[in-house]
Motif scaffolding. Structure first.
Motif, PDB file in Angstrom:
ATOM      1  N   MET A   1       0.866  -1.172   0.000  1.00 55.38           N
ATOM      2  CA  MET A   1       0.000   0.000   0.000  1.00 55.38           C
ATOM      3  C   MET A   1       0.905   1.225   0.000  1.00 55.38           C
ATOM      4  O   MET A   1       2.023   1.116  -0.387  1.00 55.38           O
ATOM      5  CB  MET A   1      -0.883   0.010   1.246  1.00 55.38           C
ATOM      6  N   CYS A   2       0.515   2.318   0.461  1.00 55.18           N
ATOM      7  CA  CYS A   2       1.311   3.546   0.486  1.00 55.18           C
ATOM      8  C   CYS A   2       1.664   3.968  -0.951  1.00 55.18           C
ATOM      9  O   CYS A   2       1.802   3.131  -1.823  1.00 55.18           O
ATOM     10  CB  CYS A   2       2.618   3.431   1.253  1.00 55.18           C
ATOM     11  N   THR A  73       1.069   0.267   8.248  1.00 51.32           N
ATOM     12  CA  THR A  73       1.288  -1.147   8.521  1.00 51.32           C
ATOM     13  C   THR A  73       2.029  -1.297   9.843  1.00 51.32           C
ATOM     14  O   THR A  73       1.610  -2.038  10.710  1.00 51.32           O
ATOM     15  CB  THR A  73       2.103  -1.829   7.413  1.00 51.32           C
ATOM     16  N   HIS A  74       3.134  -0.570  10.014  1.00 52.77           N
ATOM     17  CA  HIS A  74       3.909  -0.643  11.259  1.00 52.77           C
ATOM     18  C   HIS A  74       3.804   0.697  11.966  1.00 52.77           C
ATOM     19  O   HIS A  74       4.352   1.677  11.508  1.00 52.77           O
ATOM     20  CB  HIS A  74       5.373  -0.953  10.974  1.00 52.77           C
ATOM     21  N   GLY A  75       3.088   0.708  13.085  1.00 57.20           N
ATOM     22  CA  GLY A  75       2.919   1.951  13.826  1.00 57.20           C
ATOM     23  C   GLY A  75       1.652   2.652  13.383  1.00 57.20           C
ATOM     24  O   GLY A  75       1.328   2.678  12.206  1.00 57.20           O
ATOM     25  N   HIS A  96       9.311   5.134   1.636  1.00 57.42           N
ATOM     26  CA  HIS A  96       9.353   3.703   1.389  1.00 57.42           C
ATOM     27  C   HIS A  96       7.936   3.170   1.273  1.00 57.42           C
ATOM     28  O   HIS A  96       7.055   3.537   2.036  1.00 57.42           O
ATOM     29  CB  HIS A  96      10.101   3.051   2.571  1.00 57.42           C
ATOM     30  N   ASN A  97       7.734   2.302   0.298  1.00 61.86           N
ATOM     31  CA  ASN A  97       6.470   1.580   0.166  1.00 61.86           C
ATOM     32  C   ASN A  97       6.813   0.112   0.221  1.00 61.86           C
ATOM     33  O   ASN A  97       7.664  -0.358  -0.515  1.00 61.86           O
ATOM     34  CB  ASN A  97       5.819   1.960  -1.174  1.00 61.86           C
ATOM     35  N   GLY A  98       6.170  -0.639   1.115  1.00 62.32           N
ATOM     36  CA  GLY A  98       6.461  -2.049   1.258  1.00 62.32           C
ATOM     37  C   GLY A  98       6.612  -2.377   2.725  1.00 62.32           C
ATOM     38  O   GLY A  98       6.228  -1.598   3.603  1.00 62.32           O
ATOM     39  N   ASP A 122       8.894   0.596  10.201  1.00 60.22           N
ATOM     40  CA  ASP A 122       9.987  -0.216   9.683  1.00 60.22           C
ATOM     41  C   ASP A 122      10.907   0.606   8.789  1.00 60.22           C
ATOM     42  O   ASP A 122      12.078   0.299   8.629  1.00 60.22           O
ATOM     43  CB  ASP A 122       9.431  -1.420   8.907  1.00 60.22           C
ATOM     44  N   THR A 123      10.368   1.668   8.227  1.00 64.97           N
ATOM     45  CA  THR A 123      11.124   2.447   7.251  1.00 64.97           C
ATOM     46  C   THR A 123      12.329   3.153   7.864  1.00 64.97           C
ATOM     47  O   THR A 123      13.360   3.319   7.207  1.00 64.97           O
ATOM     48  CB  THR A 123      10.193   3.501   6.623  1.00 64.97           C
TER      49      THR A 123
END
Lengths: 579, 383
Positions: A1-2, A73-75, A96-98, A122-123
């Protein structure tokens, strides 16, 4: 996404990035941010939608910049977790996307070496890893960082003292746009259409070094040539024009997208592949799953071939024994689950076919052959015109297997679709917008149509809706029927007409209000139901299309009546690129 | 200078052709009427254009999106009248502006004549003035407008093209613009009447044929499709992309043919004919002086003269349209006009059907070998 976007050239980067992010907003809209390089790196990031927070972005200078719109996704979504992320010194910024799967481990190591983390994403590890390796050469630093990452990424990185963007992709989409003395990068081509029609689709593992008017693509340390492709999409198609919502515009574009897809036909390789198949397996998610299911109900009786439909998300972990042709259906061509499933089919030596709307998307590289649907860019999160275009592509396959028996039916189907767009459904909308639950029922090919109708209703109007095969309602859900629970039933002439009509009477006996879709002139049906919505009396293939379009309109107008944000329903994003 | 184009009305006297699109979107020489109006404005350097949409607005908006000019769209929720439509555009108006009907042809020269004026209207001479607002003029100043009179005092009619200053909005008391003009005259304002250079309106469906032949005079000839070498072409002929024209076809311009059509072999297309997109003309068919909209199929051995076919009609072989005159009651008036046929959308005719001075509604079905005369309601089945 993103969604990510980058610009390097002679324009002021900020407006270009903001405009680009607006086009990518369908990929996620929890929070957004941009960073530019002028005399130093300046970052602006904000929780919320870009259309609301756009006014706050002022004072960012520089002709080089990167931007990001986020689907968390994270946070959780917050100002801090929004991209771009910077290193400890604020000299490097990345978007970052992923998903970086090993970020926990990397984060512990980096923290141990004294790096301070500000976000839960995560980025941020990528920014700190680049910092570790950075000694004035951004490209080398990114190259040194990438092997440490496990997972999927499309990354854009900038550093304070160089007018340069380094882009890298692995398993997440990234497209470069080549202009005059300027280079664009984005998650898909929609933001680029305004500036250039020349695009480059990067491959997995590519790293690109972008400078004003110059770009170099590396793969495994070697310079590689990636072909420049011309895009025939028009920027007008990505604008809302005078329509209240993208979704409404796209609903009204359906006669055209269906017609275009049918007219484009099937090329020789795909034709051969389809004709040789003695069994077909389709993998898809969401709306595409419903079109695949409709294909099953049409193809099995009409062309006498076994068809299996699998959900992409389940397939990977519970792979069934596979034979024959595998078809992946995905609008964006980036749906992670569907792609993973297709890879597994390929690993089992099945011929693979992708049906997608995005030229150059990931799924087209995985599959042996591609059948492109001609829906044009779809911006509304709820799939509408891509749904009918997918049906068009799949009906073409049915037609092919039946040796062109439905040529006439398909070439005139767009007229019938245009016809139902004129249908007045206000009464049904009034009923649904007052309801807490709505059931959608149908039999045969109309079962997936009902499921799709229910999905549309759920995702944009937030009214709880369930799609059922009409006969199944008696096995449980009947307990939920009350005078406040409308049932939308599709009942058209054919072998199931009689039994469907008696199902409707059973529901009426439980006092549930029934909205029926039947063929024009069916007075018997009109008498037993509360609200009757006529669709043209045509071939089954066309009825599937017209019934679906009516249900889309029902969901759309119900959502409008309830004042929902139709184009950006809460918690959703258009293409689900995480598993 | 701004311009407001009114494209919200249905054009009910043009039924059945206005079922899925408003009058402004009806194709004439393969372009919606509103496009000619927009072109005329752009030619005069007027780029700030507001279009008021209402009836079947999606169709209009979708089309406007595809044009090059940046066009502002406002919605008139209920079609109450021209003045009400103008009120819908009020928030967008900041300076002197023109008002134009989106469903009448007007040329650039006419607009050049009025654009320098403040408070003026374009007028034209028309042989049937009682379908319009008849204008009484003295010394170039409008004295009176009589709306659709039984007995018209003059042949001068209003074209619906006005030049206004923003204070017109204070005169919009009722729902029609002519009432506002009357109010302005009553309060001593002078409205100049300026003769239009070229203006065309289609009040009834058969008027489209006249408009069509007029617009065909302005087409740019060009061949984009696959045309067989044995095809004979004379005059201005325009053929769109993806169209195939089979051997031994004769096309005498002015004729325009849209995209993705299949013509022939052995068909004849005579002057003043427009053919939309995706049309199929089967072999040995003759078409003259007709307006055929998109996705129509005309069977072999047909003779189509002086006809308007709506989108998606499917006519089997040996279909004939036979021009003649009968008395027709359209829009509360008895009309007498020579034409072959006006077919709504999705009309289906079996082999050997003859249409004689016939207006067939949408989705009419005609059985084998019938001769159909007069008016058929929507959905009629002739067995």
């Amino acid at each position: 996404m993103c969604g990510i976007v980058g610009y390097i050239g002679r324009r002021d980067a900020t407006p270009v990035l903001i405009q680009g992010l607006k086009r990518l907003e369908y990929r996620g809209y929890d929070s957004f941010g941009i960073a530019t390089v002028g005399s130093a790196i300046e970052v602006y990031k904000k929780n919320g939608r870009i259309s609301d927070g756009e006014a706050g972005v002022v004072g960012l200078r520089g002709c080089t910049g990167i931007g990001h719109t986020r689907w968390a996704t994270h946070g959780e979504p917050s100002d801090l977790n929004a991209h771009p992320h910077t290193d400890c010194s604020g000299r490097i910024a990345v978007v970052h996307n992923g998903v970086i799967e090993n970020y926990g481990e990397l984060k512990r190591q980096l923290a141990g070496r004294g790096h301070t983390f500000r976000s839960e994403t995560d980025t941020e590890v990528i920014a700190h890893l680049i910092e570790e390796h950075y000694d004035g050469d951004l490209l080398a630093a990114v190259n040194a960082t990438l092997p440490l990452l496990r997972g999927s990424y499309a990354v854009l990185a900038i550093a304070e003292d160089t007018p340069q963007i380094v882009a890298a992709r692995d398993a997440s989409p990234l497209v470069l746009g080549v202009g005059d003395a300027e280079i664009f990068a984005a998650s898909d081509m929609t933001p680029l259409l305004e500036y250039t029609e020349r695009v480059i689709f990067l491959e997995d593992g590519d790293v690109a070094d972008l400078a004003p008017g110059r770009y170099t693509v590396y793969h495994g340390g070697q310079t590689v040539e990636r072909p420049i492709e011309l895009i025939n999409w028009c920027v007008e198609d990505t604008r809302k024009g005078g329509f209240a919502h993208y979704m409404l515009k796209e609903i009204y574009e359906q006669p055209q997208s269906f017609y275009e897809t049918i007219r484009a036909g099937i090329d020789e390789h795909v034709r051969q592949m389809v004709m040789e198949a003695d069994e077909i397996t389709l993998v898809a998610c969401g709306t595409s799953y419903h079109t695949a299911l409709a294909f099953k109900y049409l193809a099995e009786p009409l062309c006498n071939i076994p068809v299996r439909v699998e959900m992409g998300s389940e397939f990977k972990y519970f792979t069934p024994p596979l034979r024959g042709l595998a078809i992946a259906v995905s609008q964006s061509g980036e749906t992670a689950d569907t792609i993973a499933a297709l890879k597994m089919a390929k690993a089992r030596n099945c011929p693979t076919l992708a049906i997608t709307n995005m030229q150059g998307s990931t799924v087209t590289r995985v599959a042996d052959e591609t059948l492109l649907m001609r829906a044009g860019p779809e911006i509304g999160v709820a799939a509408t015109k891509s749904y009918t275009a997918q049906l068009a592509a799949l009906m073409e396959i049915v037609n092919l297997r039946c040796e062109g028996a439905f040529d006439d039916v398909l070439s005139h189907a767009h007229l019938a679709i245009g016809d139902v767009l004129l249908q007045d459904i206000n009464e049904a909308v009034a009923l649904c917008s007052k309801a807490e639950h709505v059931f959608f029922v149908g039999r045969g090919a109309f079962y997936p149509v009902s499921m799709e109708g229910a999905l549309k209703m759920k995702e944009i109007s937030y009214v709880h809706a369930e799609g059922y095969a009409a006969g199944e309602l008696k096995h449980g859900p009947f307990a939920l029927l009350t005078p406040e629970t409308p049932v939308v039933a599709v009942c058209t002439p054919g072998p199931t007409y009689g039994v469907m009509a008696s199902n409707i009477k059973e529901m009426k006996a439980r006092k549930a209000p029934v909205i029926a879709l039947g063929v024009a002139g069916d007075t018997e049906l009109a008498e037993i139901v509360d609200i009757f919505i006529p669709i043209p009396n045509t071939h089954l293939l066309v009825q599937v299309l017209t019934a679906s379009v009516v249900l889309q309109l029902l969901a759309y107008h119900t959502a409008c009546a309830l004042q929902r944000d139709v184009d950006k329903p809460r918690n959703l994003a258009k293409s689900v690129t995480v598993e | 200078m701004q311009a407001v184009i009114l494209a919200a009305g249905e054009g009910s006297r043009l039924r059945p052709l206005t079922r899925s699109k408003p009058k402004a979107m009806l194709p004439v020489a393969n372009r919606p009427i509103i496009e000619y109006v927009i072109d005329a404005l752009l030619e005069n350097g007027i780029r700030d254009i507001v279009v008021v949409v209402g009836y079947r607005k999606e169709e209009v908006v979708r089309h406007l999106n595809r044009l090059d000019a940046p066009i502002q769209v406002v919605v008139q929720e209920r079609q109450l009248g021209t003045a009400d439509a103008l009120r819908a555009a009020e928030p967008e108006i900041t300076e002197d502006f023109l008002v134009l009907p989106g469903d009448n042809y007007i040329n650039a020269e006419s607009i050049a004549r009025i654009k320098e004026e403040r408070n003026a209207m374009l007028v034209a001479e028309h042989p049937n003035p009682s379908n319009f607002g008849v204008v009484v003029i003295r010394n170039g100043i409008v004295r009176e407008i009589v709306e659709k009179p039984e007995d018209a005092p003059t042949f001068t009619v209003s074209t619906g093209v006005y030049s206004f200053t923003p204070d017109i909005f204070s005169y919009l008391q009722t729902n029609e613009i002519p009432d506002a003009i009357a109010a302005m005259i009553a309060s001593g304002r002078r409205i100049r009447a300026i003769p239009a250079d070229d203006w065309q309106d289609a009040v009834y469906p058969w008027d489209l044929l006249k408009m069509n032949s007029r617009m065909l005079r302005g087409i740019t000839p060009g061949i984009a499709g696959a045309v067989d070498a044995s095809v004979i072409r004379r005059g201005a002929v325009r053929i769109g992309t993806g169209t195939t024209v089979g051997p031994n076809t004769v096309i005498c311009g002015p004729v325009t043919i849209g995209n993705n059509c299949t013509i022939g072999p052995n068909t004849v297309i005579m002057p003043d004919t427009s053919i939309g997109d995706g049309v199929v003309l089967e072999p040995f068919t003759y078409v003259a002086d007709s307006l055929v909209m998109s996705d129509v199929t005309i069977g072999s051995h047909s003779r189509i003269v002086s006809a308007v076919f709506g989108q998606g009609c499917i006519l089997a072989d040996h279909t004939t349209t036979y021009p003649s005159t009968t008395l027709l009651e359209v829009g509360d008036r008895i009309q007498k006009e020579e034409f072959g046929a006006v077919l709504g959308e999705g009309v289906r005719a079996a082999p050997f059907t003859t249409f004689k001075n016939c207006i067939a509604g949408n989705s009419v079905t005609v059985g084998e070998g019938k001769t159909v005369i007069g008016i058929l309601e929507d959905g009629t089945r002739v067995m």
